[in-house]
Every structure is written in C-alpha cells, then in structure tokens.
Design a protein around this motif. Sequence first.
Motif, PDB file in Angstrom:
ATOM      1  N   LYS A 144     -12.493  26.416  59.655  1.00 23.05           N
ATOM      2  CA  LYS A 144     -11.848  26.325  58.346  1.00 23.05           C
ATOM      3  C   LYS A 144     -11.650  27.708  57.738  1.00 23.05           C
ATOM      4  CE  LYS A 144     -12.927  21.594  57.018  1.00 23.05           C
ATOM      5  NZ  LYS A 144     -13.511  20.692  55.998  1.00 23.05           N
ATOM      6  N   PHE A 145     -12.639  28.575  57.889  1.00 19.40           N
ATOM      7  CA  PHE A 145     -12.464  29.926  57.351  1.00 19.40           C
ATOM      8  C   PHE A 145     -11.438  30.717  58.154  1.00 19.40           C
ATOM      9  CE2 PHE A 145     -16.541  29.171  55.136  1.00 19.40           C
ATOM     10  CZ  PHE A 145     -16.190  29.629  53.876  1.00 19.40           C
ATOM     11  N   GLN A 146     -11.365  30.464  59.458  1.00 25.63           N
ATOM     12  CA  GLN A 146     -10.351  31.109  60.283  1.00 25.63           C
ATOM     13  C   GLN A 146      -8.948  30.704  59.863  1.00 25.63           C
ATOM     14  OE1 GLN A 146     -11.719  33.875  61.966  1.00 25.63           O
ATOM     15  NE2 GLN A 146     -10.460  33.237  63.687  1.00 25.63           N
ATOM     16  N   LEU A 147      -8.823  29.453  59.419  1.00 29.22           N
ATOM     17  CA  LEU A 147      -7.517  28.950  58.987  1.00 29.22           C
ATOM     18  C   LEU A 147      -7.187  29.368  57.559  1.00 29.22           C
ATOM     19  CD1 LEU A 147      -7.656  25.337  60.478  1.00 29.22           C
ATOM     20  CD2 LEU A 147      -6.356  27.300  61.347  1.00 29.22           C
ATOM     21  N   GLY A 148      -8.073  30.102  56.945  1.00 32.27           N
ATOM     22  CA  GLY A 148      -7.817  30.598  55.598  1.00 32.27           C
ATOM     23  C   GLY A 148      -8.269  29.679  54.483  1.00 32.27           C
ATOM     24  N   SER A 149      -9.017  28.628  54.834  1.00 31.66           N
ATOM     25  CA  SER A 149      -9.535  27.731  53.803  1.00 31.66           C
ATOM     26  C   SER A 149     -10.600  28.439  52.982  1.00 31.66           C
ATOM     27  CB  SER A 149     -10.130  26.473  54.433  1.00 31.66           C
ATOM     28  OG  SER A 149      -9.136  25.768  55.164  1.00 31.66           O
ATOM     29  N   GLY A 150     -10.682  28.086  51.726  1.00 33.28           N
ATOM     30  CA  GLY A 150     -11.682  28.679  50.861  1.00 33.28           C
ATOM     31  C   GLY A 150     -13.021  27.966  50.970  1.00 33.28           C
ATOM     32  N   TYR A 151     -13.971  28.469  50.213  1.00 33.25           N
ATOM     33  CA  TYR A 151     -15.317  27.901  50.234  1.00 33.25           C
ATOM     34  C   TYR A 151     -15.311  26.423  49.871  1.00 33.25           C
ATOM     35  CZ  TYR A 151     -19.848  26.608  48.310  1.00 33.25           C
ATOM     36  OH  TYR A 151     -20.994  25.932  48.013  1.00 33.25           O
ATOM     37  N   PHE A 152     -14.512  26.063  48.875  1.00 28.09           N
ATOM     38  CA  PHE A 152     -14.551  24.693  48.380  1.00 28.09           C
ATOM     39  C   PHE A 152     -13.977  23.694  49.383  1.00 28.09           C
ATOM     40  CE2 PHE A 152     -14.784  27.223  44.502  1.00 28.09           C
ATOM     41  CZ  PHE A 152     -15.925  26.674  43.932  1.00 28.09           C
ATOM     42  N   ASP A 153     -13.173  24.155  50.320  1.00 25.97           N
ATOM     43  CA  ASP A 153     -12.691  23.270  51.381  1.00 25.97           C
ATOM     44  C   ASP A 153     -13.755  23.059  52.457  1.00 25.97           C
ATOM     45  OD1 ASP A 153     -10.146  22.851  50.299  1.00 25.97           O
ATOM     46  OD2 ASP A 153      -9.360  24.685  51.182  1.00 25.97           O
ATOM     47  N   ALA A 154     -14.699  23.984  52.531  1.00 24.75           N
ATOM     48  CA  ALA A 154     -15.718  23.908  53.583  1.00 24.75           C
ATOM     49  C   ALA A 154     -17.103  23.583  53.044  1.00 24.75           C
ATOM     50  CB  ALA A 154     -15.769  25.242  54.339  1.00 24.75           C
ATOM     51  N   GLU A 155     -17.226  23.360  51.735  1.00 24.88           N
ATOM     52  CA  GLU A 155     -18.561  23.227  51.157  1.00 24.88           C
ATOM     53  C   GLU A 155     -19.308  21.999  51.682  1.00 24.88           C
ATOM     54  OE1 GLU A 155     -18.463  22.867  46.951  1.00 24.88           O
ATOM     55  OE2 GLU A 155     -16.889  21.352  46.921  1.00 24.88           O
ATOM     56  N   LEU A 156     -18.624  20.887  51.923  1.00 20.37           N
ATOM     57  CA  LEU A 156     -19.311  19.710  52.459  1.00 20.37           C
ATOM     58  C   LEU A 156     -19.860  20.000  53.848  1.00 20.37           C
ATOM     59  CD1 LEU A 156     -20.185  16.770  52.465  1.00 20.37           C
ATOM     60  CD2 LEU A 156     -17.883  16.140  53.255  1.00 20.37           C
ATOM     61  N   ASP A 157     -19.080  20.677  54.669  1.00 19.99           N
ATOM     62  CA  ASP A 157     -19.534  21.012  56.020  1.00 19.99           C
ATOM     63  C   ASP A 157     -20.700  21.997  55.972  1.00 19.99           C
ATOM     64  OD1 ASP A 157     -17.306  19.591  57.465  1.00 19.99           O
ATOM     65  OD2 ASP A 157     -16.139  21.025  56.302  1.00 19.99           O
ATOM     66  N   ILE A 158     -20.690  22.902  55.015  1.00 25.05           N
ATOM     67  CA  ILE A 158     -21.805  23.840  54.850  1.00 25.05           C
ATOM     68  C   ILE A 158     -23.078  23.078  54.480  1.00 25.05           C
ATOM     69  CG2 ILE A 158     -22.702  25.727  53.441  1.00 25.05           C
ATOM     70  CD1 ILE A 158     -19.812  26.767  53.236  1.00 25.05           C
ATOM     71  N   VAL A 159     -22.949  22.118  53.568  1.00 29.31           N
ATOM     72  CA  VAL A 159     -24.109  21.314  53.172  1.00 29.31           C
ATOM     73  C   VAL A 159     -24.648  20.519  54.357  1.00 29.31           C
ATOM     74  CG1 VAL A 159     -24.865  19.363  51.756  1.00 29.31           C
ATOM     75  CG2 VAL A 159     -23.454  21.159  50.746  1.00 29.31           C
ATOM     76  N   LEU A 160     -23.755  19.920  55.149  1.00 30.28           N
ATOM     77  CA  LEU A 160     -24.186  19.161  56.323  1.00 30.28           C
ATOM     78  C   LEU A 160     -24.893  20.068  57.335  1.00 30.28           C
ATOM     79  CD1 LEU A 160     -21.024  16.920  56.831  1.00 30.28           C
ATOM     80  CD2 LEU A 160     -23.241  16.220  55.895  1.00 30.28           C
ATOM     81  N   ALA A 161     -24.371  21.272  57.512  1.00 23.19           N
ATOM     82  CA  ALA A 161     -25.009  22.224  58.426  1.00 23.19           C
ATOM     83  C   ALA A 161     -26.401  22.605  57.931  1.00 23.19           C
ATOM     84  CB  ALA A 161     -24.136  23.476  58.574  1.00 23.19           C
ATOM     85  N   LEU A 162     -26.544  22.807  56.636  1.00 22.59           N
ATOM     86  CA  LEU A 162     -27.851  23.164  56.073  1.00 22.59           C
ATOM     87  C   LEU A 162     -28.839  22.006  56.162  1.00 22.59           C
ATOM     88  CD1 LEU A 162     -26.742  25.234  52.940  1.00 22.59           C
ATOM     89  CD2 LEU A 162     -27.734  26.091  55.065  1.00 22.59           C
ATOM     90  N   MET A 163     -28.347  20.782  56.028  1.00 26.07           N
ATOM     91  CA  MET A 163     -29.220  19.617  56.205  1.00 26.07           C
ATOM     92  C   MET A 163     -29.753  19.566  57.637  1.00 26.07           C
ATOM     93  SD  MET A 163     -26.968  16.793  54.095  1.00 26.07           S
ATOM     94  CE  MET A 163     -27.977  15.370  54.537  1.00 26.07           C
ATOM     95  N   ALA A 164     -28.862  19.808  58.602  1.00 30.22           N
ATOM     96  CA  ALA A 164     -29.289  19.819  60.007  1.00 30.22           C
ATOM     97  C   ALA A 164     -30.276  20.954  60.262  1.00 30.22           C
ATOM     98  CB  ALA A 164     -28.072  19.949  60.918  1.00 30.22           C
ATOM     99  N   LEU A 165     -30.014  22.114  59.687  1.00 30.31           N
ATOM    100  CA  LEU A 165     -30.909  23.259  59.847  1.00 30.31           C
ATOM    101  C   LEU A 165     -32.288  22.948  59.254  1.00 30.31           C
ATOM    102  CD1 LEU A 165     -31.293  26.222  60.705  1.00 30.31           C
ATOM    103  CD2 LEU A 165     -30.435  26.886  58.443  1.00 30.31           C
ATOM    104  N   THR A 166     -32.301  22.284  58.122  1.00 33.82           N
ATOM    105  CA  THR A 166     -33.566  21.907  57.496  1.00 33.82           C
ATOM    106  C   THR A 166     -34.382  20.993  58.399  1.00 33.82           C
ATOM    107  OG1 THR A 166     -32.617  22.098  55.273  1.00 33.82           O
ATOM    108  CG2 THR A 166     -34.602  20.763  55.499  1.00 33.82           C
ATOM    109  N   LEU A 167     -33.733  19.986  58.961  1.00 33.38           N
ATOM    110  CA  LEU A 167     -34.433  19.045  59.834  1.00 33.38           C
ATOM    111  C   LEU A 167     -34.929  19.710  61.116  1.00 33.38           C
ATOM    112  CD1 LEU A 167     -32.186  15.885  59.357  1.00 33.38           C
ATOM    113  CD2 LEU A 167     -34.582  16.143  58.684  1.00 33.38           C
ATOM    114  N   LEU A 168     -34.251  20.761  61.553  1.00 34.14           N
ATOM    115  CA  LEU A 168     -34.733  21.494  62.720  1.00 34.14           C
ATOM    116  C   LEU A 168     -36.144  22.026  62.496  1.00 34.14           C
ATOM    117  CD1 LEU A 168     -31.844  23.729  64.172  1.00 34.14           C
ATOM    118  CD2 LEU A 168     -33.216  22.026  65.382  1.00 34.14           C
TER     119      LEU A 168
END
Length: 210
Positions: A144-168
């Motif tokens: 998404k960042f490569q395609l020029g999307s801003g933070y708000f377009d990727a914020e849900l995916d960032i949250v999901l990634a952090l949830m997975a990182l937490t469970l690790l």
Amino acid sequence: MSTPDEPTTHFPAGSPGAFDDSGYSSGYSTTDQNALLDDVEDTRREPDRWHAGLDIGLLVLRLALAMVMGAHGLQKLFGLFDGPGIGGFADALTGMGYTSQTTLLAWITAVSETGGALLLALGLFTPLGAAAILGVTANIVFTKFQLGSGYFDAELDIVLALMALTLLFTGAGRVSIDKNTPWRRKPGAFGAVGLLLAAAASTVVIVLFR
C-alpha cells in the motif's frame, strides 16, 4: 582439670555470660519458612497459573484477529463473502505491482491467512499462526505504501500486524490447545523465531514476486 594453657570458664545456663546461639538461627519460624517456600514454588509455576484477565484477554485478541484474517482468506480461497477467489485475487495482485507468479502468490496468501487464522482461533502452534498473519499483513502494508497510499489507507493492516506481533511474544494464554507446550511457557524465544520467519517470508515475496 584445666591447665594454665587451657583456661576454661563455666557459666550456669541462663546466666549473663552463658553462650546463646539463638542469634545464628534463620530468624523465621517454621510457618514463615513454609510460606516462603510456597512463594518460591508459585513463582516457578507462574506459567501454569490461571490469570483470568490475561488469559481471557489473549483469547479475545486471538479470536478477533482470526475472525478478520480468516474471512479475508476464505474470500480468496473459495470466493466466500463476495470474495474474488484465487483467479480474481491473482489479477488484483498484478494491479498491485506483482509481476511474477501471481497465481502462486495468491495461493500462498490465501492459505497463510486462512491457516494462520485457524491456528490462532484454536490456540494451536500459535507462534506459527501469528508469524503467518504477520508476514501477510507486513506485505500488505508495504504494498500500500509502495502504491502511494497514505497511513489512513493502511492503518487497519498496521493494527492487524501489531496484533499478530503481540501474540508472537505473549503466546496463546491458557485458553488454548497450546497451554502445555514449551512455546506457551517460554513465548519470548519462540516469538523471536516466529518474527524472523515472518520477516524472511515477507522479504522473499517482495524480492521474488515484484
């Protein structure tokens, strides 16, 4: 009979000069010592103790992440929930800048999402399931960042990634199939291994498929 070289002094028991060895005792009664031993034993068994708030919180976190990622995986695998299916997702990957083996990448992504979600929901091989989800979401954020999307377009995916990182690094908690496994008792070491696997998988996808 004592000699001049061996002076001996005798004090009646209880007299001011009598030797008292009570100062050399532990200072704890038998009850206190047993309590201390119980505390040490509880500390050693800490991974096996029930923590209602923590364990239920981890269950909610696992199920929430599994529900979101599992739904996306089923969209890609079987076209459920008005999803694109493998073919449609492969075409979408082409539009995202992936130019090589998009069908294979579509299968890898769909299986990682669905399989990782299932493992997290069950609390089974949690480091592996969390690593699979983290690898996928990290690639989504990168794309998404490569395609020029801003933070708000990727914020849900960032949250999901952090949830997975937490469970690790927390493990699944006691409400899981993993409750008696080494990776739940020592989640830090296994979490580090899972993080390395997720990073390696993401790097391979970026290098080989873009």
